[in-house]
Design a protein around this motif. Structure first.
Motif, PDB file in Angstrom:
ATOM      1  N   LEU A   1     -42.458  -1.427 -14.151  1.00  0.00           N
ATOM      2  CA  LEU A   1     -42.825  -2.359 -13.080  1.00  0.00           C
ATOM      3  C   LEU A   1     -43.595  -3.575 -13.590  1.00  0.00           C
ATOM      4  CD1 LEU A   1     -43.999   0.252 -10.436  1.00  0.00           C
ATOM      5  CD2 LEU A   1     -41.863  -1.045 -10.421  1.00  0.00           C
ATOM      6  N   HIS A   2     -44.054  -3.511 -14.851  1.00  0.00           N
ATOM      7  CA  HIS A   2     -44.829  -4.600 -15.459  1.00  0.00           C
ATOM      8  C   HIS A   2     -46.073  -4.930 -14.641  1.00  0.00           C
ATOM      9  CE1 HIS A   2     -41.394  -5.107 -18.092  1.00  0.00           C
ATOM     10  NE2 HIS A   2     -40.617  -5.281 -17.035  1.00  0.00           N
ATOM     11  N   VAL A   3     -46.865  -3.903 -14.301  1.00  0.00           N
ATOM     12  CA  VAL A   3     -48.102  -4.101 -13.544  1.00  0.00           C
ATOM     13  C   VAL A   3     -49.267  -3.482 -14.309  1.00  0.00           C
ATOM     14  CG1 VAL A   3     -47.007  -4.216 -11.273  1.00  0.00           C
ATOM     15  CG2 VAL A   3     -47.755  -2.016 -12.159  1.00  0.00           C
ATOM     16  N   SER A   4     -50.442  -4.006 -14.078  1.00  0.00           N
ATOM     17  CA  SER A   4     -51.645  -3.475 -14.713  1.00  0.00           C
ATOM     18  C   SER A   4     -52.058  -2.175 -14.024  1.00  0.00           C
ATOM     19  CB  SER A   4     -52.778  -4.491 -14.617  1.00  0.00           C
ATOM     20  OG  SER A   4     -53.203  -4.616 -13.273  1.00  0.00           O
ATOM     21  N   GLN A   5     -52.968  -1.465 -14.678  1.00  0.00           N
ATOM     22  CA  GLN A   5     -53.484  -0.243 -14.072  1.00  0.00           C
ATOM     23  C   GLN A   5     -54.214  -0.564 -12.776  1.00  0.00           C
ATOM     24  OE1 GLN A   5     -55.819   1.606 -17.160  1.00  0.00           O
ATOM     25  NE2 GLN A   5     -54.078   2.789 -17.900  1.00  0.00           N
ATOM     26  N   ALA A   6     -54.942  -1.681 -12.765  1.00  0.00           N
ATOM     27  CA  ALA A   6     -55.691  -2.069 -11.566  1.00  0.00           C
ATOM     28  C   ALA A   6     -54.742  -2.365 -10.400  1.00  0.00           C
ATOM     29  CB  ALA A   6     -56.565  -3.274 -11.851  1.00  0.00           C
ATOM     30  N   GLU A   7     -53.651  -3.089 -10.679  1.00  0.00           N
ATOM     31  CA  GLU A   7     -52.680  -3.394  -9.621  1.00  0.00           C
ATOM     32  C   GLU A   7     -52.009  -2.115  -9.118  1.00  0.00           C
ATOM     33  OE1 GLU A   7     -51.012  -7.791 -10.872  1.00  0.00           O
ATOM     34  OE2 GLU A   7     -50.392  -6.052 -12.059  1.00  0.00           O
ATOM     35  N   PHE A   8     -51.682  -1.237 -10.046  1.00  0.00           N
ATOM     36  CA  PHE A   8     -51.029   0.015  -9.681  1.00  0.00           C
ATOM     37  C   PHE A   8     -51.971   0.888  -8.856  1.00  0.00           C
ATOM     38  CE2 PHE A   8     -48.897   4.125 -10.654  1.00  0.00           C
ATOM     39  CZ  PHE A   8     -47.640   3.785 -10.218  1.00  0.00           C
ATOM     40  N   ALA A   9     -53.224   0.953  -9.279  1.00  0.00           N
ATOM     41  CA  ALA A   9     -54.220   1.736  -8.537  1.00  0.00           C
ATOM     42  C   ALA A   9     -54.387   1.198  -7.128  1.00  0.00           C
ATOM     43  CB  ALA A   9     -55.559   1.723  -9.278  1.00  0.00           C
ATOM     44  N   LYS A  10     -54.424  -0.115  -6.991  1.00  0.00           N
ATOM     45  CA  LYS A  10     -54.576  -0.741  -5.676  1.00  0.00           C
ATOM     46  C   LYS A  10     -53.394  -0.387  -4.774  1.00  0.00           C
ATOM     47  CE  LYS A  10     -55.923  -5.173  -3.853  1.00  0.00           C
ATOM     48  NZ  LYS A  10     -56.209  -6.552  -4.206  1.00  0.00           N
ATOM     49  N   ALA A  11     -52.190  -0.462  -5.329  1.00  0.00           N
ATOM     50  CA  ALA A  11     -50.993  -0.145  -4.540  1.00  0.00           C
ATOM     51  C   ALA A  11     -50.955   1.326  -4.145  1.00  0.00           C
ATOM     52  CB  ALA A  11     -49.739  -0.508  -5.328  1.00  0.00           C
TER      53      ALA A  11
ATOM     54  N   ALA B   1     -49.525  11.168  -3.033  1.00  0.00           N
ATOM     55  CA  ALA B   1     -49.417  10.382  -4.268  1.00  0.00           C
ATOM     56  C   ALA B   1     -48.208  10.828  -5.086  1.00  0.00           C
ATOM     57  CB  ALA B   1     -50.693  10.500  -5.090  1.00  0.00           C
ATOM     58  N   ALA B   2     -47.983  12.121  -5.191  1.00  0.00           N
ATOM     59  CA  ALA B   2     -46.832  12.635  -5.937  1.00  0.00           C
ATOM     60  C   ALA B   2     -45.522  12.197  -5.295  1.00  0.00           C
ATOM     61  CB  ALA B   2     -46.903  14.157  -6.026  1.00  0.00           C
ATOM     62  N   LYS B   3     -45.470  12.221  -3.970  1.00  0.00           N
ATOM     63  CA  LYS B   3     -44.256  11.795  -3.265  1.00  0.00           C
ATOM     64  C   LYS B   3     -44.001  10.301  -3.458  1.00  0.00           C
ATOM     65  CE  LYS B   3     -44.278  15.313   0.326  1.00  0.00           C
ATOM     66  NZ  LYS B   3     -44.355  15.560   1.760  1.00  0.00           N
ATOM     67  N   VAL B   4     -45.065   9.503  -3.368  1.00  0.00           N
ATOM     68  CA  VAL B   4     -44.911   8.051  -3.546  1.00  0.00           C
ATOM     69  C   VAL B   4     -44.464   7.754  -4.972  1.00  0.00           C
ATOM     70  CG1 VAL B   4     -46.133   5.834  -3.595  1.00  0.00           C
ATOM     71  CG2 VAL B   4     -46.504   7.415  -1.707  1.00  0.00           C
ATOM     72  N   LEU B   5     -45.061   8.408  -5.960  1.00  0.00           N
ATOM     73  CA  LEU B   5     -44.663   8.196  -7.357  1.00  0.00           C
ATOM     74  C   LEU B   5     -43.210   8.591  -7.592  1.00  0.00           C
ATOM     75  CD1 LEU B   5     -47.875   9.365  -9.211  1.00  0.00           C
ATOM     76  CD2 LEU B   5     -46.935   7.055  -9.205  1.00  0.00           C
ATOM     77  N   ALA B   6     -42.794   9.710  -7.027  1.00  0.00           N
ATOM     78  CA  ALA B   6     -41.400  10.137  -7.178  1.00  0.00           C
ATOM     79  C   ALA B   6     -40.454   9.125  -6.533  1.00  0.00           C
ATOM     80  CB  ALA B   6     -41.199  11.512  -6.555  1.00  0.00           C
ATOM     81  N   THR B   7     -40.857   8.578  -5.399  1.00  0.00           N
ATOM     82  CA  THR B   7     -40.045   7.575  -4.719  1.00  0.00           C
ATOM     83  C   THR B   7     -39.956   6.309  -5.560  1.00  0.00           C
ATOM     84  OG1 THR B   7     -40.676   8.456  -2.574  1.00  0.00           O
ATOM     85  CG2 THR B   7     -39.777   6.228  -2.594  1.00  0.00           C
ATOM     86  N   ILE B   8     -41.080   5.871  -6.117  1.00  0.00           N
ATOM     87  CA  ILE B   8     -41.094   4.666  -6.961  1.00  0.00           C
ATOM     88  C   ILE B   8     -40.252   4.894  -8.210  1.00  0.00           C
ATOM     89  CG2 ILE B   8     -42.541   3.177  -8.399  1.00  0.00           C
ATOM     90  CD1 ILE B   8     -44.775   3.591  -6.302  1.00  0.00           C
ATOM     91  N   GLN B   9     -40.343   6.095  -8.792  1.00  0.00           N
ATOM     92  CA  GLN B   9     -39.563   6.397  -9.984  1.00  0.00           C
ATOM     93  C   GLN B   9     -38.066   6.342  -9.684  1.00  0.00           C
ATOM     94  OE1 GLN B   9     -40.756  10.054 -11.860  1.00  0.00           O
ATOM     95  NE2 GLN B   9     -39.999   9.391 -13.824  1.00  0.00           N
ATOM     96  N   ASP B  10     -37.669   6.846  -8.521  1.00  0.00           N
ATOM     97  CA  ASP B  10     -36.254   6.833  -8.138  1.00  0.00           C
ATOM     98  C   ASP B  10     -35.796   5.472  -7.635  1.00  0.00           C
ATOM     99  OD1 ASP B  10     -36.149   9.503  -8.765  1.00  0.00           O
ATOM    100  OD2 ASP B  10     -36.344  10.188  -6.691  1.00  0.00           O
ATOM    101  N   ASN B  11     -36.709   4.716  -7.032  1.00  0.00           N
ATOM    102  CA  ASN B  11     -36.363   3.440  -6.419  1.00  0.00           C
ATOM    103  C   ASN B  11     -37.498   2.437  -6.673  1.00  0.00           C
ATOM    104  OD1 ASN B  11     -35.460   1.368  -4.813  1.00  0.00           O
ATOM    105  ND2 ASN B  11     -35.802   2.416  -2.880  1.00  0.00           N
ATOM    106  N   PRO B  12     -37.488   1.749  -7.833  1.00  0.00           N
ATOM    107  CA  PRO B  12     -38.581   0.839  -8.180  1.00  0.00           C
ATOM    108  C   PRO B  12     -38.829  -0.268  -7.148  1.00  0.00           C
ATOM    109  CG  PRO B  12     -37.229   1.271 -10.096  1.00  0.00           C
ATOM    110  CD  PRO B  12     -36.523   1.878  -8.916  1.00  0.00           C
ATOM    111  N   SER B  13     -37.830  -0.648  -6.371  1.00  0.00           N
ATOM    112  CA  SER B  13     -38.040  -1.699  -5.373  1.00  0.00           C
ATOM    113  C   SER B  13     -38.998  -1.234  -4.276  1.00  0.00           C
ATOM    114  CB  SER B  13     -36.718  -2.146  -4.753  1.00  0.00           C
ATOM    115  OG  SER B  13     -36.129  -1.085  -4.031  1.00  0.00           O
TER     116      SER B  13
END
Length: 125
Positions: free
Chosen positions: A42-52, A74-86
């Protein structure tokens, strides 16, 4: 069969499985999302990722190093992002529009409700 009998049968089956007298009919395993790979893609910083994600940078670091595993939403959101980065871009847009920091700049205060809702509910699976 009554619910009591179903529960009793189920518990007896669980005990048999635990003692090795029977095999489980199914085993469910969930993969833990690779936070480091997700952030890199995703090319984001840890701070940006933590905020999201609505969490702290310390938590993101502990997930990245696999010292702790994300659970629940959090696990569900991460799995969703991993499957669908958009999906992450959609979450960031929501976080930016409901950013408590912006509210603080305008009003001088941040409501507790807005501070707690950085990540809206994940889609139904």
């Amino acid at each position: 069969m009554s619910i009591f009998n179903e529960l009793q049968t189920s518990l007896e089956e669980a005990i048999s499985i635990k003692h090795g007298k029977a095999q489980a009919s199914r085993t469910t395993r969930h993969e833990v999302a690779d936070v480091k790979a997700i952030r890199a893609a995703l090319h984001v910083s840890q701070a940006e990722f933590a905020k999201a994600m609505g969490t702290s940078v310390v938590t993101i670091k502990s997930w990245k190093t696999k010292r702790r595993n994300p659970t629940g939403l959090a696990a569900k959101v991460l799995a969703t992002i991993q499957d669908n980065p958009s999906y992450f871009s959609e979450r960031m847009a929501t976080v930016i529009t409901s950013n408590p920091t912006n509210e603080r700049r305008e009003t001088g205060k941040t409501s507790r409700a807005n501070a707690r809702c950085a990540v809206p509910p994940s889609p139904k699976f």
